[in-house]
Design an enzyme around this catalytic site. Structure first.
Site, PDB file in Angstrom:
ATOM      1  N   ARG A 122      28.637  64.470  25.980  1.00  0.00           N
ATOM      2  CA  ARG A 122      29.634  64.688  27.055  1.00  0.00           C
ATOM      3  C   ARG A 122      29.123  64.259  28.424  1.00  0.00           C
ATOM      4  NH1 ARG A 122      30.057  69.456  24.286  1.00  0.00           N
ATOM      5  NH2 ARG A 122      31.833  69.523  22.870  1.00  0.00           N
ATOM      6  N   LYS A 144      32.930  53.239  37.638  1.00  0.00           N
ATOM      7  CA  LYS A 144      33.842  52.860  36.549  1.00  0.00           C
ATOM      8  C   LYS A 144      33.014  52.293  35.405  1.00  0.00           C
ATOM      9  CE  LYS A 144      37.997  51.176  38.802  1.00  0.00           C
ATOM     10  NZ  LYS A 144      38.917  50.033  38.680  1.00  0.00           N
ATOM     11  N   GLU A 186      33.433  37.906  45.038  1.00  0.00           N
ATOM     12  CA  GLU A 186      33.733  39.325  45.326  1.00  0.00           C
ATOM     13  C   GLU A 186      33.187  39.714  46.707  1.00  0.00           C
ATOM     14  OE1 GLU A 186      35.588  41.202  43.349  1.00  0.00           O
ATOM     15  OE2 GLU A 186      35.387  40.401  41.311  1.00  0.00           O
ATOM     16  N   LYS A 228      32.128  48.840  49.676  1.00  0.00           N
ATOM     17  CA  LYS A 228      32.687  49.444  48.464  1.00  0.00           C
ATOM     18  C   LYS A 228      32.457  50.950  48.466  1.00  0.00           C
ATOM     19  CE  LYS A 228      33.444  49.308  43.575  1.00  0.00           C
ATOM     20  NZ  LYS A 228      33.292  48.662  42.278  1.00  0.00           N
ATOM     21  N   GLU A 238      40.606  56.184  41.997  1.00  0.00           N
ATOM     22  CA  GLU A 238      41.653  55.177  42.109  1.00  0.00           C
ATOM     23  C   GLU A 238      43.053  55.764  42.217  1.00  0.00           C
ATOM     24  OE1 GLU A 238      40.592  51.806  39.811  1.00  0.00           O
ATOM     25  OE2 GLU A 238      42.433  50.747  40.270  1.00  0.00           O
ATOM     26  N   ARG A 242      41.611  52.674  46.766  1.00  0.00           N
ATOM     27  CA  ARG A 242      40.727  51.836  45.950  1.00  0.00           C
ATOM     28  C   ARG A 242      41.437  50.583  45.452  1.00  0.00           C
ATOM     29  NH1 ARG A 242      36.015  54.404  42.036  1.00  0.00           N
ATOM     30  NH2 ARG A 242      35.268  52.422  41.287  1.00  0.00           N
ATOM     31  N   ASN A 246      41.459  45.288  44.568  1.00  0.00           N
ATOM     32  CA  ASN A 246      42.081  44.349  43.632  1.00  0.00           C
ATOM     33  C   ASN A 246      42.625  43.097  44.313  1.00  0.00           C
ATOM     34  OD1 ASN A 246      41.563  45.873  41.358  1.00  0.00           O
ATOM     35  ND2 ASN A 246      43.415  47.093  41.631  1.00  0.00           N
ATOM     36  N   HIS A 249      43.098  39.867  42.449  1.00  0.00           N
ATOM     37  CA  HIS A 249      42.922  40.177  41.029  1.00  0.00           C
ATOM     38  C   HIS A 249      44.211  40.121  40.213  1.00  0.00           C
ATOM     39  CE1 HIS A 249      38.909  41.197  42.283  1.00  0.00           C
ATOM     40  NE2 HIS A 249      38.551  41.560  41.069  1.00  0.00           N
ATOM     41  N   HIS A 253      43.416  38.103  37.107  1.00  0.00           N
ATOM     42  CA  HIS A 253      43.432  38.618  35.731  1.00  0.00           C
ATOM     43  C   HIS A 253      44.332  37.766  34.839  1.00  0.00           C
ATOM     44  CE1 HIS A 253      42.116  42.875  37.092  1.00  0.00           C
ATOM     45  NE2 HIS A 253      41.084  42.179  36.669  1.00  0.00           N
ATOM     46  N   HIS A 265      35.308  31.881  34.966  1.00  0.00           N
ATOM     47  CA  HIS A 265      34.585  33.120  35.248  1.00  0.00           C
ATOM     48  C   HIS A 265      35.451  34.026  36.104  1.00  0.00           C
ATOM     49  CE1 HIS A 265      30.194  31.896  34.341  1.00  0.00           C
ATOM     50  NE2 HIS A 265      31.034  31.363  33.496  1.00  0.00           N
TER      51      HIS A 265
HETATM   52  N1  LIG Z   1      32.518  48.787  36.446  1.00  0.00           N
HETATM   53  C1  LIG Z   1      33.031  48.105  37.441  1.00  0.00           C
HETATM   54  O1  LIG Z   1      33.430  48.644  38.483  1.00  0.00           O
HETATM   55  C2  LIG Z   1      33.100  46.620  37.326  1.00  0.00           C
HETATM   56  C3  LIG Z   1      33.404  45.853  38.450  1.00  0.00           C
HETATM   57  C4  LIG Z   1      33.419  44.474  38.316  1.00  0.00           C
HETATM   58  C5  LIG Z   1      33.138  43.894  37.090  1.00  0.00           C
HETATM   59  N2  LIG Z   1      32.853  44.676  36.023  1.00  0.00           N
HETATM   60  C6  LIG Z   1      32.533  44.082  34.714  1.00  0.00           C
HETATM   61  O2  LIG Z   1      31.343  43.331  34.851  1.00  0.00           O
HETATM   62  C7  LIG Z   1      31.332  42.316  33.852  1.00  0.00           C
HETATM   63  C8  LIG Z   1      30.865  41.036  34.476  1.00  0.00           C
HETATM   64  O3  LIG Z   1      29.584  41.223  35.018  1.00  0.00           O
HETATM   65  P1  LIG Z   1      28.636  39.987  35.400  1.00  0.00           P
HETATM   66  O4  LIG Z   1      29.407  39.009  36.183  1.00  0.00           O
HETATM   67  O5  LIG Z   1      27.413  40.552  35.947  1.00  0.00           O
HETATM   68  O6  LIG Z   1      28.443  39.264  33.998  1.00  0.00           O
HETATM   69  P2  LIG Z   1      27.301  39.405  32.871  1.00  0.00           P
HETATM   70  O7  LIG Z   1      26.855  40.780  32.734  1.00  0.00           O
HETATM   71  O8  LIG Z   1      27.827  38.706  31.677  1.00  0.00           O
HETATM   72  O9  LIG Z   1      26.130  38.512  33.461  1.00  0.00           O
HETATM   73  C9  LIG Z   1      26.328  37.133  33.645  1.00  0.00           C
HETATM   74  C10 LIG Z   1      25.315  36.302  32.867  1.00  0.00           C
HETATM   75  O10 LIG Z   1      24.071  36.320  33.557  1.00  0.00           O
HETATM   76  C11 LIG Z   1      23.029  36.759  32.708  1.00  0.00           C
HETATM   77  N3  LIG Z   1      22.093  37.423  33.586  1.00  0.00           N
HETATM   78  C12 LIG Z   1      22.214  38.646  34.145  1.00  0.00           C
HETATM   79  N4  LIG Z   1      21.232  38.860  35.028  1.00  0.00           N
HETATM   80  C13 LIG Z   1      20.462  37.755  35.033  1.00  0.00           C
HETATM   81  C14 LIG Z   1      19.308  37.358  35.749  1.00  0.00           C
HETATM   82  N5  LIG Z   1      18.794  38.133  36.693  1.00  0.00           N
HETATM   83  N6  LIG Z   1      18.763  36.173  35.478  1.00  0.00           N
HETATM   84  C15 LIG Z   1      19.328  35.344  34.545  1.00  0.00           C
HETATM   85  N7  LIG Z   1      20.435  35.643  33.868  1.00  0.00           N
HETATM   86  C16 LIG Z   1      20.996  36.837  34.098  1.00  0.00           C
HETATM   87  C17 LIG Z   1      23.700  37.581  31.675  1.00  0.00           C
HETATM   88  O11 LIG Z   1      22.942  37.684  30.505  1.00  0.00           O
HETATM   89  C18 LIG Z   1      25.001  36.816  31.486  1.00  0.00           C
HETATM   90  O12 LIG Z   1      24.793  35.714  30.658  1.00  0.00           O
HETATM   91  C19 LIG Z   1      32.734  42.249  33.288  1.00  0.00           C
HETATM   92  O13 LIG Z   1      32.740  42.784  31.999  1.00  0.00           O
HETATM   93  C20 LIG Z   1      33.545  43.107  34.233  1.00  0.00           C
HETATM   94  O14 LIG Z   1      34.627  43.741  33.579  1.00  0.00           O
HETATM   95  C21 LIG Z   1      32.818  46.016  36.127  1.00  0.00           C
HETATM   96 ZN   LIG Z   2      36.532  41.619  40.341  1.00  0.00          ZN
END
Ligand SMILES: NC(=O)c1ccc[n+]([C@@H]2O[C@H](COP(=O)([O-])OP(=O)(O)OC[C@H]3O[C@@H](n4cnc5c(N)ncnc54)[C@H](O)[C@@H]3O)[C@@H](O)[C@H]2O)c1
Ligand SMILES: [Zn+2]
Length: 357
Positions: A122, A144, A186, A228, A238, A242, A246, A249, A253, A265
């Site tokens: 939990r 999140k 972002e 943020k 949210e 918040r 978006n 977005h 999306h 991407h």
């Molecule tokens: N929780 C939230 O509030 C929130 C907000 C925005 C996005 N997200 C989520 O985040 C995800 C995207 O995250 P991201 O853009 O970091 O993508 P990711 O986690 O896929 O990382 C991008 C790529 O870079 C690689 N990588 C990571 N760190 C590295 C480093 N230091 N050196 C070399 N390679 C590295 C990873 O293995 C991957 O191939 C999505 O699933 C999205 O939904 C969540």
């Molecule tokens: Zn985003």
């Protein structure tokens, strides 16, 4: 010295540290959090070989017993099956309610590890060590956490604030350039929604940011987290404000869905979405042409796309409509009044069509 800020959420408040060389201090930083010695380090096959050993050594030095779990690359890692693997590993490692789950990686690792932390027993303490710009400025802040469902991204999740965020800027040195640019989308978003001064700073420093100049990276990550954090502090779950996060977005999306996840991407899709929202605001007479031009220019200089890819009108509108349904009824979009100030307003599909096609 690392920069530090506090996300002030009462009992759920936490520190964000950003600076170069923080991985080696992980154990020391966690030692102040009154955690049990056993902990789970979650990473993936790209980030693990680069950075996990430094975190493991530091944890060990501080008296922690850490067990490392490697999750798959890509969105496939954000699944209930992978979460189940985390529970297995957590049980094997003897985690208790005071044990931390630590995410080392990009937003994907953070989201699935956080989901595991939110649901195991939990909810156990969660620590983020984000290694992409996107994760450092966005995904690691705000609590999140989620996994995907075959019918859509992030459909199964929770709000589970981390206990600490450690952003080691030195890890960004190995990040592919395309990921750097996507993360900067972002960052630019934060300037538009909340801070004209920050936007101007980005205009001045865009080349230095792309070259990963340490002082500029530090300012960008710190300032983005600050923006943020302020928004999350006012609206943790949210309920209203918040939503301004978006910006870009709605169309973003839809483009991600239509072009197939991965082709575009997230940050690239958001860049195009921001341009469309800015044009809509311009058409309403809200945003001056010169400000639209500044946004366009900054995105281009960052190496981000700004044009809507050729897609069929019908399917694009459908994808946008679907987004609207999940938020109940009317399509709302975040539109800028000027750089640094936005409003969330209802938009009709007719109005949207005028800027999309
Ligand atoms: N929780 C939230 O509030 C929130 C907000 C925005 C996005 N997200 C989520 O985040 C995800 C995207 O995250 P991201 O853009 O970091 O993508 P990711 O986690 O896929 O990382 C991008 C790529 O870079 C690689 N990588 C990571 N760190 C590295 C480093 N230091 N050196 C070399 N390679 C590295 C990873 O293995 C991957 O191939 C999505 O699933 C999205 O939904 C969540
Ligand atoms: Zn985003």
């Amino acid at each position: 010295m690392p920069r530090e800020l506090i996300v002030d959420l009462g009992a759920r408040s936490y520190r964000i540290l950003c600076g170069a060389g923080l991985l080696e201090q992980t154990g020391f930083l966690l030692a102040g959090l009154k955690l049990s010695p056993s902990c789970l380090l979650v990473t993936n096959a790209t980030v693990g070989p680069l950075y996990a050993s430094r975190v493991e050594a530091s944890l060990q030095e501080a008296g922690f017993n850490s067990q490392t779990v490697v999750v798959p690359e890509g969105e496939a890692a954000k699944s209930l099956a992978v979460a189940a693997r985390l529970y297995d590993a957590a049980l094997e490692a003897g985690l208790d309610r005071q044990s931390a789950v630590i995410a080392l990686g990009g937003g994907i690792v953070g989201d699935v590890a956080g989901f595991g932390a939110a649901t195991f027993l939990r909810g156990v303490p969660f620590v983020q060590i984000p290694t992409t710009i996107l994760a450092q400025v966005d995904a690691s802040v705000g609590g999140k956490v989620a996994v995907n469902h075959p019918l859509g991204k992030n459909l199964v999740g929770a709000f589970h604030q981390p206990r600490l965020v450690v952003s080691d800027l030195a890890t960004l040195a190995t990040l592919p350039l395309r990921e750097v640019k996507a993360g900067l989308a972002e960052v630019i978003k934060y300037g538009v929604i909340a801070d004209a001064g920050f936007f101007a700073y980005l205009e001045e420093k865009v080349a230095a940011a792309l070259a990963l100049e340490p002082a500029v990276l530090a300012e960008i990550v710190y300032h983005s987290c600050l923006i943020k954090a302020h928004i999350v502090e006012k609206d943790e779950c949210e309920g209203g404000l918040r939503a301004i996060l978006n910006f870009g977005h709605t169309l973003g999306h839809a483009l991600e869905t239509l072009t197939g996840y991965g082709a575009l991407h997230h940050g690239e899709a958001v860049a195009v979405g921001m341009v469309a929202a800015a044009r809509l605001a311009q058409a309403r007479g809200w945003l001056a042409a010169v400000e639209v031009g500044r946004l366009l220019n900054l995105l281009k200089q960052t190496g981000l796309p700004v044009a809507i890819p050729p897609l069929e009108q019908e399917s694009l509108l459908k994808a946008i409509e679907r987004d609207k349904k999940t938020r109940g009824g009317t399509l709302h979009m975040v539109l800028p009044r000027r750089i640094g100030k936005v409003e969330v307003v209802p938009v009709s599909l007719e109005e949207l069509k005028t800027v999309l096609f």
